[in-house]
Design a protein around this motif. Structure first.
Motif, PDB file in Angstrom:
ATOM      1  N   TYR A 267       5.922   0.834  -2.000  1.00 39.56           N
ATOM      2  CA  TYR A 267       5.678  -0.373  -1.229  1.00 39.56           C
ATOM      3  C   TYR A 267       5.286   0.005   0.191  1.00 39.56           C
ATOM      4  N   LEU A 268       4.323  -0.748   0.744  1.00 38.79           N
ATOM      5  CA  LEU A 268       3.834  -0.482   2.091  1.00 38.79           C
ATOM      6  C   LEU A 268       3.871  -1.742   2.936  1.00 38.79           C
ATOM      7  N   GLY A 269       4.165  -1.573   4.209  1.00 38.87           N
ATOM      8  CA  GLY A 269       3.946  -2.595   5.213  1.00 38.87           C
ATOM      9  C   GLY A 269       2.931  -2.049   6.195  1.00 38.87           C
ATOM     10  N   ILE A 270       1.827  -2.758   6.405  1.00 43.59           N
ATOM     11  CA  ILE A 270       0.731  -2.238   7.218  1.00 43.59           C
ATOM     12  C   ILE A 270       0.371  -3.234   8.313  1.00 43.59           C
ATOM     13  N   ASP A 271       0.399  -2.752   9.536  1.00 41.90           N
ATOM     14  CA  ASP A 271      -0.019  -3.532  10.700  1.00 41.90           C
ATOM     15  C   ASP A 271      -1.312  -2.912  11.223  1.00 41.90           C
ATOM     16  N   LEU A 272      -2.434  -3.561  10.947  1.00 41.05           N
ATOM     17  CA  LEU A 272      -3.737  -3.064  11.385  1.00 41.05           C
ATOM     18  C   LEU A 272      -4.048  -3.672  12.750  1.00 41.05           C
TER      19      LEU A 272
ATOM     20  N   GLU B 229      -3.003   7.589   3.431  1.00 47.39           N
ATOM     21  CA  GLU B 229      -2.742   8.954   2.972  1.00 47.39           C
ATOM     22  C   GLU B 229      -1.618   9.631   3.747  1.00 47.39           C
ATOM     23  N   THR B 230      -1.298   9.141   4.956  1.00 49.66           N
ATOM     24  CA  THR B 230      -0.224   9.756   5.737  1.00 49.66           C
ATOM     25  C   THR B 230       1.144   9.568   5.098  1.00 49.66           C
ATOM     26  N   VAL B 231       1.284   8.619   4.155  1.00 49.43           N
ATOM     27  CA  VAL B 231       2.586   8.380   3.525  1.00 49.43           C
ATOM     28  C   VAL B 231       2.634   8.898   2.087  1.00 49.43           C
ATOM     29  N   ASP B 232       1.683   9.753   1.700  1.00 48.21           N
ATOM     30  CA  ASP B 232       1.689  10.445   0.403  1.00 48.21           C
ATOM     31  C   ASP B 232       1.730   9.493  -0.797  1.00 48.21           C
ATOM     32  N   PRO B 233       0.774   8.567  -0.912  1.00 43.08           N
ATOM     33  CA  PRO B 233       0.799   7.616  -2.024  1.00 43.08           C
ATOM     34  C   PRO B 233       0.490   8.252  -3.376  1.00 43.08           C
ATOM     35  N   GLU B 234      -0.132   9.435  -3.372  1.00 44.16           N
ATOM     36  CA  GLU B 234      -0.518  10.075  -4.633  1.00 44.16           C
ATOM     37  C   GLU B 234       0.686  10.446  -5.489  1.00 44.16           C
ATOM     38  N   GLU B 235       1.875  10.419  -4.931  1.00 42.85           N
ATOM     39  CA  GLU B 235       3.082  10.742  -5.682  1.00 42.85           C
ATOM     40  C   GLU B 235       3.579   9.553  -6.512  1.00 42.85           C
ATOM     41  N   PHE B 236       2.900   8.406  -6.415  1.00 43.17           N
ATOM     42  CA  PHE B 236       3.357   7.189  -7.082  1.00 43.17           C
ATOM     43  C   PHE B 236       2.289   6.674  -8.038  1.00 43.17           C
ATOM     44  N   ASP B 237       2.756   5.931  -9.064  1.00 45.02           N
ATOM     45  CA  ASP B 237       1.836   5.391 -10.055  1.00 45.02           C
ATOM     46  C   ASP B 237       1.053   4.191  -9.528  1.00 45.02           C
ATOM     47  N   GLU B 238       1.666   3.416  -8.668  1.00 47.41           N
ATOM     48  CA  GLU B 238       0.980   2.257  -8.110  1.00 47.41           C
ATOM     49  C   GLU B 238       1.503   1.970  -6.711  1.00 47.41           C
ATOM     50  N   VAL B 239       0.657   1.277  -5.938  1.00 48.58           N
ATOM     51  CA  VAL B 239       0.975   0.985  -4.541  1.00 48.58           C
ATOM     52  C   VAL B 239       0.767  -0.501  -4.285  1.00 48.58           C
ATOM     53  N   PHE B 240       1.823  -1.166  -3.789  1.00 45.65           N
ATOM     54  CA  PHE B 240       1.748  -2.575  -3.415  1.00 45.65           C
ATOM     55  C   PHE B 240       1.946  -2.654  -1.903  1.00 45.65           C
TER      56      PHE B 240
ATOM     57  N   ASN C 200      -3.003  -1.056  -5.079  1.00 43.31           N
ATOM     58  CA  ASN C 200      -3.287  -1.795  -6.305  1.00 43.31           C
ATOM     59  C   ASN C 200      -3.232  -3.300  -6.107  1.00 43.31           C
ATOM     60  N   ALA C 201      -2.382  -3.733  -5.172  1.00 47.42           N
ATOM     61  CA  ALA C 201      -2.242  -5.169  -4.939  1.00 47.42           C
ATOM     62  C   ALA C 201      -1.797  -5.387  -3.501  1.00 47.42           C
ATOM     63  N   ILE C 202      -2.250  -6.497  -2.927  1.00 43.00           N
ATOM     64  CA  ILE C 202      -1.893  -6.788  -1.533  1.00 43.00           C
ATOM     65  C   ILE C 202      -1.415  -8.224  -1.389  1.00 43.00           C
ATOM     66  N   MET C 203      -0.742  -8.433  -0.284  1.00 43.47           N
ATOM     67  CA  MET C 203      -0.343  -9.763   0.145  1.00 43.47           C
ATOM     68  C   MET C 203      -0.605  -9.798   1.642  1.00 43.47           C
ATOM     69  N   VAL C 204      -1.260 -10.836   2.139  1.00 38.81           N
ATOM     70  CA  VAL C 204      -1.598 -10.928   3.556  1.00 38.81           C
ATOM     71  C   VAL C 204      -0.701 -11.982   4.215  1.00 38.81           C
TER      72      VAL C 204
END
Length: 334
Positions: A6-11, A91-102, A128-132
């Protein structure tokens, strides 16, 4: 269930923050550098530079700030830069280690359909999926203050205001104004240029001065800085100018807060007046909460306070939200 990150992103216009459920979090200046020519490419040994790395090599690069006002700019070069920047950030949080990213992505309170479409475009392939959600709501959720609050999130490109009372804010609960950190920088450039004729200035220089000594209220403070006037070094005092430029933001914050309060259900207005939260980089201006409270005193008793860790507060709130929302609240973007 597959292993999910799971990610929280502030752009943000000036800097962007990502917080991840694996415990990683990073803040990167929102700037992309592309080498100007083959000589620069050979010198830099990279096709793309990000953040401080791009800024430190800006004379050899074409620089892009692709997320002006917190949304991707609608042209080919900036969209490409935004895509590469978001890829780098994730990529700074190493998402490749997980099957999916929300991910829960935070935006200004009012963005257009085109802006939302551009957000989806630059994130496709990274999540894979986002919420804004809006930045102020993410702040309130992260602080457990959704029961009745007004959040004023002062970023670089915009200031976003929302009243929150137990649910996602609707369109009428929110406002966005352009007076924010960049606006202060522009005013400071004007004031320094007027006082010290011939001064050679950049916005990055002025931003650093503001961040080092921003304040409102009280006596004028000394702030000595070095600048060039027609190529000649001068050490000058800009403390009074920093105070003036920061003070000029206050009427805009107060006006927006009054509009949000006045249009609320009257039964909730006392609660909202007594829980006004400042967040974002602009909340680091020393004395700001007290000055805003003083200017709001004519509408009744008010309480204004600053969120701690304001730079990461939006992303942390978004991460917290992402981990409790049901999957049907996310939009798949594979």
């Amino acid at each position: 269930m597959s292993d999910r990150l799971y990610l929280g992103i502030d752009l943000g216009t000036y800097q962007s923050t990502i917080s991840a459920s694996n415990g990683q979090n990073h803040t990167v200046e929102t700037v992309v550098g592309k080498p100007k020519d083959p000589i620069a490419r050979n010198f830099l040994k990279r096709d793309t530079l990000f953040g401080k790395d791009a800024l430190s090599n800006k004379l050899a690069c074409n620089l892009y700030r692709p997320l002006e006002a917190g949304v991707a700019q609608d042209d080919e070069n900036n969209l490409a830069a935004a895509k590469s920047f978001v890829t780098h950030l994730v990529e700074t949080v190493d998402p490749e280690e997980f099957d999916e990213v929300f991910g829960v992505i935070c935006s200004p309170s009012h963005i257009s359909f085109v802006d939302k479409s551009n957000l989806v475009s630059i994130l496709r392939g990274q999540v894979n999926a986002i919420m804004v959600v809006s930045e102020p709501f993410a702040v309130a959720f992260g602080l457990d203050e959704i029961g009745g609050s007004i959040v004023i999130d002062i970023g670089a490109g915009t200031t976003d205001i929302a009243r929150v009372y137990g649910t996602f804010p609707e369109e009428d609960d929110q406002d966005t104004i352009s007076e924010a950190g960049d606006w202060i920088d522009e005013r400071l450039v004007e004031l320094v240029g007027k006082k010290y004729t011939g001064a050679q200035l950049t916005k990055d220089m002025v931003r650093q001065w503001k961040e080092a000594g921003s304040y409102v209220g009280g006596d004028v403070r000394e702030q000595m800085v070095e600048l060039s006037v027609d190529g000649k070094k001068q050490v000058v005092d800009i403390g009074d100018l920093v105070q003036i430029s920061c003070e000029e933001l206050i009427p805009h914050l107060v006006g927006a807060a009054k509009r949000i309060i006045a249009s609320a259900d009257p039964e909730y207005q006392p609660m909202l007046r007594n829980n006004i939260i400042l967040s974002g980089g602009g909340s680091l201006i020393e004395g700001l909460a007290d000055r805003v409270a003083d200017e709001l005193a004519d509408i009744g008793d008010v309480r204004v306070w600053c969120a701690d860790d304001p730079i990461v507060r939006v992303a942390d709130g978004a991460l917290k939200l992402s981990m409790v929302m049901p999957d049907d609240q996310f939009t798949a973007i594979n």
